[in-house]
Write a protein that holds these residues in place. Structure first.
Motif, short mmCIF file in Angstrom:
data_model
loop_
_atom_site.label_atom_id
_atom_site.label_comp_id
_atom_site.label_asym_id
_atom_site.label_seq_id
_atom_site.Cartn_x
_atom_site.Cartn_y
_atom_site.Cartn_z
N TRP A 6 5.40 22.55 18.43
CA TRP A 6 5.19 21.53 19.41
C TRP A 6 4.33 21.68 20.49
CZ3 TRP A 6 6.70 17.40 17.01
CH2 TRP A 6 7.80 17.12 16.18
N GLU A 7 4.25 22.85 21.20
CA GLU A 7 3.55 23.00 22.33
C GLU A 7 2.03 23.39 21.88
OE1 GLU A 7 4.43 22.54 25.50
OE2 GLU A 7 6.41 21.68 24.46
N SER A 8 1.54 24.08 20.69
CA SER A 8 0.36 24.07 20.50
C SER A 8 -0.29 23.42 19.22
CB SER A 8 0.18 25.74 20.13
OG SER A 8 1.12 26.08 18.86
N GLU A 9 0.44 22.95 18.40
CA GLU A 9 0.08 22.33 17.34
C GLU A 9 0.48 20.68 17.56
OE1 GLU A 9 -0.72 22.52 12.42
OE2 GLU A 9 1.15 23.35 13.17
N GLY A 10 1.25 20.45 18.48
CA GLY A 10 1.77 19.07 18.50
C GLY A 10 2.75 18.49 17.35
N GLY A 11 2.67 18.84 16.13
CA GLY A 11 3.53 18.36 15.11
C GLY A 11 3.34 18.99 13.87
N GLY A 12 3.87 18.44 12.91
CA GLY A 12 3.96 19.08 11.59
C GLY A 12 2.99 18.51 10.62
N PRO A 13 3.04 18.04 9.49
CA PRO A 13 2.17 17.44 8.48
C PRO A 13 1.74 16.22 9.01
CG PRO A 13 4.11 18.01 7.52
CD PRO A 13 4.12 18.63 8.70
N THR A 14 2.47 15.50 9.61
CA THR A 14 2.36 14.13 10.10
C THR A 14 1.03 14.16 11.02
OG1 THR A 14 4.80 13.74 10.07
CG2 THR A 14 3.45 11.84 11.04
N ALA A 36 0.71 -1.19 0.05
CA ALA A 36 -0.05 -0.02 -0.01
C ALA A 36 0.98 1.44 -0.09
CB ALA A 36 -0.92 -0.03 1.18
N HIS A 37 0.30 2.54 -0.58
CA HIS A 37 0.98 3.57 -0.33
C HIS A 37 -0.29 4.79 -0.14
CE1 HIS A 37 3.55 6.89 -1.54
NE2 HIS A 37 2.62 7.67 -2.31
N CYS A 38 0.23 5.56 0.84
CA CYS A 38 -0.57 6.64 1.36
C CYS A 38 0.15 7.84 1.30
CB CYS A 38 -0.95 6.17 2.97
SG CYS A 38 -1.96 7.43 3.68
N ALA A 39 -0.56 8.78 0.79
CA ALA A 39 0.24 10.32 0.44
C ALA A 39 -0.59 11.35 0.73
CB ALA A 39 1.08 10.29 -0.97
N THR A 40 -0.12 12.23 1.62
CA THR A 40 -0.75 13.50 1.65
C THR A 40 0.21 14.57 1.32
OG1 THR A 40 -2.08 12.63 3.60
CG2 THR A 40 -2.08 14.98 3.30
N ALA A 68 3.28 -0.94 3.83
CA ALA A 68 2.74 0.10 3.32
C ALA A 68 3.94 1.52 3.38
CB ALA A 68 1.49 0.66 3.97
N THR A 69 3.97 2.27 2.26
CA THR A 69 4.71 3.47 2.67
C THR A 69 3.78 4.65 2.85
OG1 THR A 69 4.71 4.06 0.41
CG2 THR A 69 6.32 2.90 1.01
N ILE A 70 4.21 5.62 3.85
CA ILE A 70 3.47 6.65 4.15
C ILE A 70 4.10 8.20 4.03
CG2 ILE A 70 2.07 8.06 5.97
CD1 ILE A 70 1.35 5.43 7.17
N VAL A 71 3.68 8.98 3.10
CA VAL A 71 4.39 10.13 2.88
C VAL A 71 3.50 11.55 3.46
CG1 VAL A 71 5.37 11.97 1.03
CG2 VAL A 71 5.51 9.44 0.90
N ARG A 116 10.38 25.11 5.68
CA ARG A 116 9.41 26.26 6.32
C ARG A 116 10.05 26.54 7.76
NH1 ARG A 116 8.05 26.25 1.93
NH2 ARG A 116 5.91 25.76 1.13
N ASP A 117 9.90 27.81 8.05
CA ASP A 117 10.56 28.26 9.41
C ASP A 117 9.72 27.90 10.51
OD1 ASP A 117 11.87 29.39 11.23
OD2 ASP A 117 11.28 31.54 10.76
N VAL A 118 9.59 26.33 10.90
CA VAL A 118 8.63 25.93 11.90
C VAL A 118 9.60 25.22 13.10
CG1 VAL A 118 6.74 25.97 10.47
CG2 VAL A 118 8.19 23.92 10.41
N GLN A 119 9.13 24.84 14.04
CA GLN A 119 9.80 24.04 15.13
C GLN A 119 9.68 22.44 14.65
OE1 GLN A 119 8.03 24.53 18.96
NE2 GLN A 119 8.79 26.56 19.31
N THR A 120 8.54 22.31 13.91
CA THR A 120 8.10 20.81 13.80
C THR A 120 8.83 20.34 12.26
OG1 THR A 120 6.10 21.24 12.67
CG2 THR A 120 6.15 20.91 14.97
N GLU A 121 8.45 19.32 11.95
CA GLU A 121 8.80 18.76 10.58
C GLU A 121 7.92 19.57 9.47
OE1 GLU A 121 5.41 16.43 10.90
OE2 GLU A 121 6.70 17.07 11.99
N ASP A 122 8.37 19.45 8.34
CA ASP A 122 7.39 19.97 7.21
C ASP A 122 7.11 18.69 6.28
OD1 ASP A 122 9.92 19.96 6.10
OD2 ASP A 122 9.84 22.35 5.90
#
Length: 373
Positions: free
Chosen positions: A175-183, A154-158, A233-236, A213-219
């Motif tokens: 991290w403190e208010s959104e919890g994470g990035g696109p994941t 399987a492959h799952c991409a957002t 499965a792969t997830i992107v 992106r200028d963020v604390q989290t991953e992009d």
């Protein structure tokens, strides 16, 4: 049909998602619901929202809303960092909760919400509307029945695009208010649909990076997942992709099933490709999209939630059913930070990633290339 009185609904947080998704979903339910109150920390915004939708209860304090309006169901449309505290307050006041994704910032917070459920007898469900479209439910049924054979790959991409200005909103990218990035905040929808199609997962190996992106989290993040049934499965997940798409493909022994869309699908967005040995026309006809094109939407999930409310039963995407998607998200972050394969059984209360998605790293984000050279 039911002869019960309309479900009394309150909306907490009157920003974009409340206006664009929650109000239309409530309107679509007809006389099953009545919006009795709305709450926002911005007095002018909540007053304008209530005036626009003929809502009589105008509040800037959640406690006052719960005490005076006494809603049956509260829609939480606030930033993720507020969800756990607000959900607990609503549940302990006896109201059911429907919270926007992500449900909260960590598995620890999720379990506090579950504790409040057990105390109050009310339930908290998460907005994961993609599993409620007619075509998605049809595909899940075909896979579960074995009609399409055994899932293999399987492959799952957002792969979405969010410009730098998107992160000017103070709570985003933190991290403190959104919890994470696109994941956490974007790909979680497609990952929930993938789990609805393939079932439970067992282990994850992942990478994440902050590339542009200028963020604390991953992009961006990439993961390999092993499911309990053996499928890989792969997830992107990305907010850096100019050509935006939400895509799931599952290759089974009898067919490939695939959906391509962006923020919501209809029947026509799903395709089935039979394996060369599958030629029976009658069998292929059974794979066709179901009658009635109910798209994936807030309205579709809300209808199911109200059905559960009428029956007094736990709704879908609550309790363990809602937790497993957050478990997968947590495993992706844990694997990316620790550079190890993470089993679902690793996510225990004594693990730092149970309490925050960046673990005990002190807020360190996966480095950009210039930082790791």
């Amino acid at each position: 049909m039911t002869n019960r009185r309309p479900v009394r609904v309150a909306i907490v947080g009157t920003g974009g998602i409340a206006e664009a998704a929650h109000v239309p979903a409530l309107v679509a339910q007809g006389d099953r619901v009545r919006i009795v109150a709305a709450c926002d920390v911005d007095p002018a915004r909540v007053k304008s929202f209530c005036d626009a939708h003929a809502i009589s209860g105008v509040y800037t304090d959640l406690g006052a809303l719960l005490e005076e309006a006494r809603p049956d169901l509260v829609h939480l449309c606030t930033p993720p960092g507020l969800h756990a505290q607000q959900a607990r307050r609503c549940l302990l006041a006896g109201a059911w909760v429907w919270t926007e994704k992500p449900p909260c910032l960590s598995l620890a917070e999720y379990d506090l919400i579950t504790e409040a459920e057990q105390t109050s007898g009310a339930y908290a469900s998460v907005v994961f509307q993609h599993r409620f479209g007619a075509a998605g439910r049809h595909a899940a049924g075909l896979i579960a029945s074995g009609e399409l054979g055994r899932p293999l790959v399987a492959h799952c991409a957002t792969t979405w695009y969010r410009p730098p200005a998107y992160f000017d909103v103070p709570w985003r990218g933190s991290w403190e208010s959104e919890g994470g990035g696109p994941t956490m905040g974007h790909g979680i929808h497609q990952m929930d649909l993938l789990l609805a199609l393939l079932g439970d997962w067992s282990e994850v190996t992942a990478m994440a990076a902050r590339l542009d992106r200028d963020v604390q989290t991953e992009d961006v993040s990439v993961a390999a997942v092993r499911f309990d049934g053996g499928a890989l499965a792969t997830i992107v997940n990305s907010v850096l992709s100019p050509r935006e798409e939400s895509h799931i493909r599952i290759d089974l022994t009898e067919a490939t099933v695939e959906v391509r869309h962006l923020y919501g699908y209809g029947n026509g967005d799903w395709t089935y490709t039979p394996a060369p040995h599958v030629t029976d026309p009658a069998r292929l006809a059974g794979w066709a999209a179901p009658r009635g094109d109910q798209p994936s939407s807030h309205a579709a999930q809300l209808a199911a939630l109200l059905d559960a409310y009428d029956r007094g039963e736990r709704p879908q995407v609550s309790g363990p059913d809602g937790r497993r998607t957050l478990e997968l998200v947590t495993a992706i972050y844990r694997s990316a930070f620790t550079r190890t394969t993470v089993a679902r059984t690793d996510l225990t209360a004594d693990d730092p990633f149970y309490h925050r998605l960046h673990g005990d790293t002190g807020g360190w984000a996966p480095p950009a290339p210039s930082e790791s050279e």
